[in-house]
Design an enzyme around this catalytic site. Structure first.
Site, PDB file in Angstrom:
ATOM      1  N   SER A  51       0.813  -1.225   0.000  1.00 44.21           N
ATOM      2  CA  SER A  51       0.000   0.000   0.000  1.00 44.21           C
ATOM      3  C   SER A  51       0.844   1.273   0.000  1.00 44.21           C
ATOM      4  O   SER A  51       1.668   1.478   0.909  1.00 44.21           O
ATOM      5  CB  SER A  51      -0.901  -0.015   1.246  1.00 44.21           C
ATOM      6  N   GLY A  52       0.609   2.114  -0.971  1.00 47.55           N
ATOM      7  CA  GLY A  52       1.313   3.400  -1.020  1.00 47.55           C
ATOM      8  C   GLY A  52       1.012   4.255   0.194  1.00 47.55           C
ATOM      9  O   GLY A  52       1.898   4.915   0.739  1.00 47.55           O
ATOM     10  N   LEU A  53      -0.249   4.218   0.609  1.00 47.23           N
ATOM     11  CA  LEU A  53      -0.631   4.996   1.789  1.00 47.23           C
ATOM     12  C   LEU A  53       0.123   4.494   3.025  1.00 47.23           C
ATOM     13  O   LEU A  53       0.701   5.278   3.789  1.00 47.23           O
ATOM     14  CB  LEU A  53      -2.147   4.905   2.028  1.00 47.23           C
ATOM     15  N   ASP A  63       0.964  10.607   1.283  1.00 46.12           N
ATOM     16  CA  ASP A  63       0.823   9.700   0.135  1.00 46.12           C
ATOM     17  C   ASP A  63       0.574  10.571  -1.095  1.00 46.12           C
ATOM     18  O   ASP A  63      -0.565  10.752  -1.524  1.00 46.12           O
ATOM     19  CB  ASP A  63      -0.358   8.752   0.413  1.00 46.12           C
ATOM     20  N   ASP A  90       0.954  -1.354  -5.208  1.00 48.76           N
ATOM     21  CA  ASP A  90       0.354  -0.064  -5.537  1.00 48.76           C
ATOM     22  C   ASP A  90       1.462   0.783  -6.159  1.00 48.76           C
ATOM     23  O   ASP A  90       2.434   1.130  -5.486  1.00 48.76           O
ATOM     24  CB  ASP A  90      -0.138   0.540  -4.208  1.00 48.76           C
ATOM     25  N   ASP A  92       0.911   3.769  -7.727  1.00 44.10           N
ATOM     26  CA  ASP A  92       0.396   5.129  -7.963  1.00 44.10           C
ATOM     27  C   ASP A  92       0.095   5.298  -9.457  1.00 44.10           C
ATOM     28  O   ASP A  92      -0.491   4.421 -10.056  1.00 44.10           O
ATOM     29  CB  ASP A  92       1.393   6.165  -7.423  1.00 44.10           C
ATOM     30  N   GLU A 119      -2.771   3.732 -11.422  1.00 43.33           N
ATOM     31  CA  GLU A 119      -4.020   4.510 -11.426  1.00 43.33           C
ATOM     32  C   GLU A 119      -3.967   5.641 -12.446  1.00 43.33           C
ATOM     33  O   GLU A 119      -2.893   6.179 -12.743  1.00 43.33           O
ATOM     34  CB  GLU A 119      -4.320   5.043 -10.017  1.00 43.33           C
ATOM     35  N   LYS A 125       0.496  12.101  -7.856  1.00 41.90           N
ATOM     36  CA  LYS A 125      -0.865  11.786  -7.400  1.00 41.90           C
ATOM     37  C   LYS A 125      -1.031  12.197  -5.939  1.00 41.90           C
ATOM     38  O   LYS A 125      -0.034  12.412  -5.218  1.00 41.90           O
ATOM     39  CB  LYS A 125      -1.200  10.307  -7.595  1.00 41.90           C
ATOM     40  N   ASN A 127      -3.369  11.003  -2.451  1.00 39.67           N
ATOM     41  CA  ASN A 127      -4.232   9.924  -1.961  1.00 39.67           C
ATOM     42  C   ASN A 127      -5.692  10.248  -2.253  1.00 39.67           C
ATOM     43  O   ASN A 127      -6.144  11.387  -2.063  1.00 39.67           O
ATOM     44  CB  ASN A 127      -4.026   9.702  -0.455  1.00 39.67           C
ATOM     45  N   SER A 128      -6.437   9.236  -2.684  1.00 38.14           N
ATOM     46  CA  SER A 128      -7.807   9.433  -3.178  1.00 38.14           C
ATOM     47  C   SER A 128      -8.759   9.994  -2.117  1.00 38.14           C
ATOM     48  O   SER A 128      -9.820  10.522  -2.466  1.00 38.14           O
ATOM     49  CB  SER A 128      -8.353   8.103  -3.684  1.00 38.14           C
ATOM     50  N   ARG A 161      -6.263   1.011 -12.603  1.00 36.53           N
ATOM     51  CA  ARG A 161      -7.145   1.549 -11.553  1.00 36.53           C
ATOM     52  C   ARG A 161      -7.865   2.787 -12.051  1.00 36.53           C
ATOM     53  O   ARG A 161      -7.230   3.748 -12.498  1.00 36.53           O
ATOM     54  CB  ARG A 161      -6.297   1.843 -10.310  1.00 36.53           C
ATOM     55  N   HIS A 192     -12.323   2.572  -7.944  1.00 39.73           N
ATOM     56  CA  HIS A 192     -12.205   3.161  -6.615  1.00 39.73           C
ATOM     57  C   HIS A 192     -13.369   4.119  -6.362  1.00 39.73           C
ATOM     58  O   HIS A 192     -13.854   4.777  -7.282  1.00 39.73           O
ATOM     59  CB  HIS A 192     -10.874   3.893  -6.481  1.00 39.73           C
TER      60      HIS A 192
END
Ligand code: SPV
Ligand code: MG
Length: 305
Positions: A51-53, A63, A90, A92, A119, A125, A127-128, A161, A192
């Site tokens: 996980s990037g986060l 992130d 992940d 990104d 993604e 990027k 974080n979403s 993604r 997502h």
């Protein structure tokens, strides 16, 4: 942590590909360290999500592509080295343009990663779930990245993604992009959503008529069950950050108690034992190996006398 194994990328990539196509829901758990990946594997998760986060948070940075590709690769490779299960990394938005993606795919595959997820956002990027720039990459740019990734990989699984719903661009844009990414050669789609109910991802799954497995990340719509996701035809759920959030809460509360109490005595019963740590570090196996080779060494020395 464990003794280094040769790259298992091809085998785990095939395992991940098969899991995405198998009936039933594949469950992935987010990890940021070999220790957390081992715990996910021990709990029975099928896939480890690098996980990037989690990796950024563990490094104490946002992130937001603050960590560079080699940082993320090292973290993912450390997970892959520690566990048997496939690692889906992940990546990104691919750390740049199509050239960065080509370099990234080769580097990740060489280090034993089973799959990469890219993604369709701009670099850098964000974080979403963070309010801010969630702008999408132009469709042709991202399609080019997916095509390039699938042409240069050997066995590595390539997940495209979709962030159209996160960016507020709506279902039609998500579906239009899904179709293009499928034509570009993606092995799976990740849709997502930051909604607090799963209706949006359910609607996507229903409206998407292509042939790719669809992955979801039920972070905000956390009431959804494995049974429901399976019934709706999803291939995989990624529980992206629950392990980190659980350990963060536990660490914070323990540290505050120790500071307040002036002793660790009152929290001791809430803590994992040192033996649990030693077991995860495979200390018993290490000592067994050591004893085995020391005995062999003595025999060899004896025979030489
Ligand atoms: C991550 O775990 O870094 C993810 C999932 O990409 S999310 O944080 O939901 O964007
Ligand atoms: Mg991420």
């Amino acid at each position: 942590m464990t003794v280094s194994r040769p790259s298992a990328s091809a085998a785990t990539a095939r395992e991940l590909r098969a899991a995405l196509r198998a009936p039933g829901l594949t469950r992935a758990m987010g990890a940021h360290s070999p220790l957390s990946a081992l715990l996910a594997e021990e709990a029975g998760f099928d896939v480890i999500w690098s996980s990037g986060l989690e990796i950024s948070a563990t490094a104490g940075v946002p992130d937001a592509n603050i960590l560079a590709m080699p940082d993320c690769l090292e973290a993912a490779a450390a997970l892959a080295n520690a566990v048997e299960r496939p690692v889906l990394a992940d990546c990104d938005s691919g750390f740049g343009n199509v050239n960065n993606v080509i370099h990234m795919v080769r580097a990740y595959e060489a280090r034993g990663i089973a799959g990469v997820c890219i993604e369709d956002k701009q670099f850098p990027k964000l974080n979403s779930f963070v309010e801010g720039n969630q702008d999408l990459a132009p469709l042709d740019d991202f399609a080019a990245k997916i095509r390039a990734a699938t042409e240069v990989r050997e066995e590595l699984v390539v997940v495209a993604r979709l962030e159209a719903l996160i960016a507020g661009l709506g279902m039609d844009e998500a579906l239009r992009r899904a179709e293009v990414y499928e034509r570009a050669g993606a092995d799976a789609l990740l849709i997502h959503s930051k909604r607090t109910d799963p209706d949006e991802v359910f609607a996507f799954r229903e409206a998407y008529t292509g042939d790719l497995p669809v992955i979801v990340v039920p972070t905000t719509y956390n009431q959804v069950t494995v049974g429901e996701l399976q019934e709706r035809g999803f291939a995989m759920a990624i529980y992206a950050n629950q392990a980190l959030r659980s350990s963060l809460r536990a660490m914070r509360e323990t540290l505050i108690r120790i500071m307040q109490d002036g002793t660790t005595h009152h929290v001791e019963h809430e803590l994992a034992s040192l033996k649990e740590i030693f077991d995860l570090q495979r200390v018993p196996q290490m000592l067994e190996r050591q004893a085995h080779y020391e005995a062999l060494g003595r025999e060899l020395a004896e025979a030489g006398r």
